[in-house]
Enzyme design. Structure first.
Site, PDB file in Angstrom:
ATOM      1  CG  ASP A  26      13.452 -12.533 -46.295  1.00 54.62           C
ATOM      2  OD1 ASP A  26      14.550 -13.065 -46.625  1.00 54.62           O
ATOM      3  OD2 ASP A  26      12.397 -13.171 -46.256  1.00 54.62           O
ATOM      4  CE1 TYR A  34       6.626 -13.608 -50.801  1.00 61.41           C
ATOM      5  CE2 TYR A  34       4.516 -12.836 -50.002  1.00 61.41           C
ATOM      6  CZ  TYR A  34       5.874 -12.986 -49.832  1.00 61.41           C
ATOM      7  OH  TYR A  34       6.471 -12.530 -48.678  1.00 61.41           O
ATOM      8  CE  LYS A 207      10.052  -9.695 -43.649  1.00 62.61           C
ATOM      9  NZ  LYS A 207       9.997 -11.117 -43.275  1.00 62.61           N
ATOM     10  CG  ASP A 235      11.375 -11.546 -39.943  1.00 60.80           C
ATOM     11  OD1 ASP A 235      12.272 -12.389 -39.787  1.00 60.80           O
ATOM     12  OD2 ASP A 235      10.346 -11.761 -40.608  1.00 60.80           O
ATOM     13  CD  GLU A 261       8.979 -13.213 -37.693  1.00 59.65           C
ATOM     14  OE1 GLU A 261       8.400 -12.237 -37.159  1.00 59.65           O
ATOM     15  OE2 GLU A 261       8.581 -13.754 -38.732  1.00 59.65           O
ATOM     16  CD  GLU A 290       8.785 -16.945 -41.844  1.00 65.56           C
ATOM     17  OE1 GLU A 290       8.621 -15.966 -41.105  1.00 65.56           O
ATOM     18  OE2 GLU A 290       8.952 -16.842 -43.063  1.00 65.56           O
ATOM     19  CG  ASP A 313       3.253 -21.184 -42.478  1.00 58.70           C
ATOM     20  OD1 ASP A 313       3.664 -20.093 -42.886  1.00 58.70           O
ATOM     21  OD2 ASP A 313       2.697 -22.023 -43.224  1.00 58.70           O
ATOM     22  CG  HIS A 340       4.718 -16.823 -41.298  1.00 61.24           C
ATOM     23  ND1 HIS A 340       4.578 -17.679 -42.380  1.00 61.24           N
ATOM     24  CD2 HIS A 340       5.365 -15.731 -41.763  1.00 61.24           C
ATOM     25  CE1 HIS A 340       5.127 -17.126 -43.445  1.00 61.24           C
ATOM     26  NE2 HIS A 340       5.619 -15.954 -43.105  1.00 61.24           N
ATOM     27  CB  ALA A 341      -0.318 -14.385 -41.873  1.00 61.56           C
ATOM     28  CD  GLU A 371       4.027 -11.726 -40.791  1.00 60.49           C
ATOM     29  OE1 GLU A 371       4.197 -12.935 -40.530  1.00 60.49           O
ATOM     30  OE2 GLU A 371       4.908 -11.012 -41.307  1.00 60.49           O
TER      31      GLU A 371
END
Lengths: 426, 426
Positions: A26, A34, A207, A235, A261, A290, A313, A340-341, A371
């Protein structure tokens, strides 16, 4: 319930090299790997609990260090000690006379608290043989309330009011963010969006925030593909200052996004209030949460009418305990909770809370959805089940936090085989 | 200016066992061991810089871990690379695409950022052969402005406005917190207060918030000793909810405190605004900031009239860079800056900023003073010099951050001799 004392807490730094393919990219986080801090707690009576918090690569080792520091407050306690006075245990973790200083209740130390408390909630649900959402739904209101630390909330919510909540039942609507990460090409966007439409998705997030002309092109493309009736959200991941956010989003208004967002700094309550006010005439709401670091921040966002969608979150704040406080405040202020996920495991955890919110608190699906991002689910023993763009309520006991041992081993940083081979090439 | 590249960054966990004598105790932090994360940076051209951040014991190792993680962004750069575009370097540290997630700009990662940037500022001042305040005062406005990250501030302060500031010169008024820590007995209070009066102190702060009757007795005792003309402040260290703060402080109004410090959660801007409004008719202001985690929070406190005294801290936010932003915003909103100090080294660092504020920004001493606590100065090579309850401007080059090697060695946790002997007894 007593099944011995917690005698072991282990913690792992588990990273997935998602930056290699721009998943999750983003305007502010251009190369996320992650990751999870993965906590396993065990009692000498054979109970186990699994907890995670979500991170995006570098710095995960700092959260691991914080979990290790907090572990002294957990070892030696029984599950019963903890849950019979959960508020006190919560405060023990968040208000240690010395460690509180390096928060308080924010950033690294709160992420570590989340990982540990997520493991406790998972252990509790397993001990009761229920999925977490069912444990919550079945709980007496007074017991639920005893899990929440009301410190600093009494001007917005008191224990008495929180009891006035109700019940119902159903699967939970989801929206997808998988189609339009910032780093994806238009071809990828088109292809992913077609596939999602074929699968029955009706709500899509894009995004934005790096380049206005790109945003216009991407939003136009997606709006054309999904048609006028389906829902589009945008977002910006905190990219803008306040006035810039208003100008930029106004230029995207023709694509009729339901919300913008994270338009600016996640700490800027008054800034979000100004943006909300400016965008209201355009029918665009503000969504954030989030990176909202604790219940006191959510309280103020609600008090200041600074958001129209509350994005809790599961891994940033003090686990279920602190999210309960936020869900109840959102209900009082009549603002929908749209979690948020995505990330690693965030879908697995947070849909327990959405289902609880619907059955026991809001009893409404108006403007409510959770999400969904379609990656990394295969590393979890109880992955989410999506049917016709809805999250189906999980059935396995626990908080859906347990990962496959093999996944943890392979992705352990820096010694797991995945990272060894990547780091060797560098 | 080039004197090579930064080739070494070392970091130590240095703790002083202050909890043994209840120094520093308050309503929320009952047993602090005053500590620093101590950073030393070196170039291959022989430049050195020393930086600290302040912590209170357990958890210091987590901040050390965060400094180690950030060090990769520092090694290999020259001082000139950094200061010629300080804003970009600031953003590099605070907005790393992955590490940003575990803040952003708050808690552990921001404390680590502070320690590193404090060392950079110290190195810069040493390279110029000036104490830090003098480096700042001598700087061209445009150069000063280039040190500040204006992201998220443009709705309250723009670069253009920030240039409109002026000059003057003098020593800086101090107040003392050494007399009335919460854990001290009435006898200690009386004794310390008499000694302070004899030394010429005119402004005194008392810790409150644990027990109302105790507070009444202690405030009454101090007010009697200092007489009606001298200044009394009270400090609750975040103990109360909003309504409770108003009720409690109203009961202490008869002792005419100038301010109530940290009445509630440090994140609760709207709560502080409500308290400010309720206490204004009593002539009591609200002071806060020592745990205000970044410039965006200060911006909102100012926008919402939520404080009447801005308590910047040299070690919680992004060093001089971020404090410059706050000092300029406070000037714009016409609110005095009265820094938080004490701890370890906080007095040494922050009075540079007070002196700069006076000479170059506010040009006023109205309702302005800097906190002073009389302990642990002996571990610093350029300790503060107090004369007749005023901070005298430091003369040594740098940011007064350098500690004696022997002090660091002895108090290193857990292997220094001080801790070895304490831990052996446990």
């Amino acid at each position: 319930m007593t099944k011995g004392k917690i005698t072991k807490l282990s913690v792992s730094d588990v990273r997935f090299p998602t930056s290699l393919e721009q998943h999750g990219s983003d305007a502010m986080h251009t190369d996320p790997d992650y990751s999870v801090v993965y906590v396993v707690i065990e009692t000498d009576g054979g109970l186990k609990g699994y907890g995670i918090t979500f991170t995006i690569g570098r710095g995960t080792e700092i959260v691991v260090c914080a979990v290790e520091a907090l572990s002294a407050l957990v070892i030696g306690k029984s599950l019963e000690d903890i849950v019979s006075d959960f508020r006190s245990f919560y405060r023990l973790l968040t208000s240690d006379g010395q460690m509180r200083w390096i928060g308080p209740e924010k950033g690294v130390i709160q992420l570590a608290t989340a990982a540990i408390l997520n493991a406790i909630w998972d252990m509790w649900a397993r001990a009761e043989g229920k999925p977490l959402w069912k444990l919550l739904v079945d709980m007496e209101p007074r017991q639920l309330i005893r899990c929440i630390d009301f410190r600093y909330l009494s001007d917005a919510l008191t224990e008495q009011e929180a009891l006035e909540e109700q019940m119902l039942k159903e699967g939970y609507p989801a929206y997808t963010t998988s189609c339009a990460w910032l780093g994806y090409s238009d071809e990828q966007l088109t292809e992913l969006c077609s596939a999602a439409l074929a699968e029955g998705w009706t709500k899509f997030k894009v995004k934005v925030g790096a380049d206005l002309q790109d945003d216009i092109r991407r939003c136009s493309l997606i709006r054309k593909m999904i048609g006028p009736e389906k829902t589009l959200m945008i977002d910006a991941n905190q990219r803008w200052d306040v006035a810039e956010a208003i100008t930029w989003v106004t230029k995207l208004a023709e694509f009729r996004p339901l919300w913008i967002e994270e338009p600016t700094c996640p700490d800027d309550i008054l800034g979000h209030a100004a943006i909300s006010k400016a965008l209201a005439p355009l029918g665009i709401g503000v969504a954030t949460g989030e990176q909202c670091h604790n219940r006191v921040m959510f309280k103020q966002f609600l008090q200041a009418s600074a958001l129209q969608f509350v994005q809790i979150d599961s891994c940033r704040v003090g686990s279920v305990n602190e999210n309960l406080a936020t869900i109840l405040m959102a209900a009082k202020f009549k603002v929908p909770v749209c979690p948020h996920a995505g990330g690693v495991g965030l879908c697995e955890l947070v849909h327990h809370l959405s289902i609880f919110d619907y059955i026991s608190v809001s009893a409404s699906l108006d403007n409510r959805m959770c999400e969904y991002v379609d990656h990394l689910h295969e590393h979890f023993k109880s992955p989410t089940l999506i049917r016709n763009a809805h999250y189906m309520p999980p059935k396995d006991p626990g908080y859906s936090t347990e990962m496959f041992e093999e996944s943890v081993k392979k992705h352990q940083f820096p010694d797991g085989e995945v990272w060894k081979s990547i780091l060797e090439k560098k």
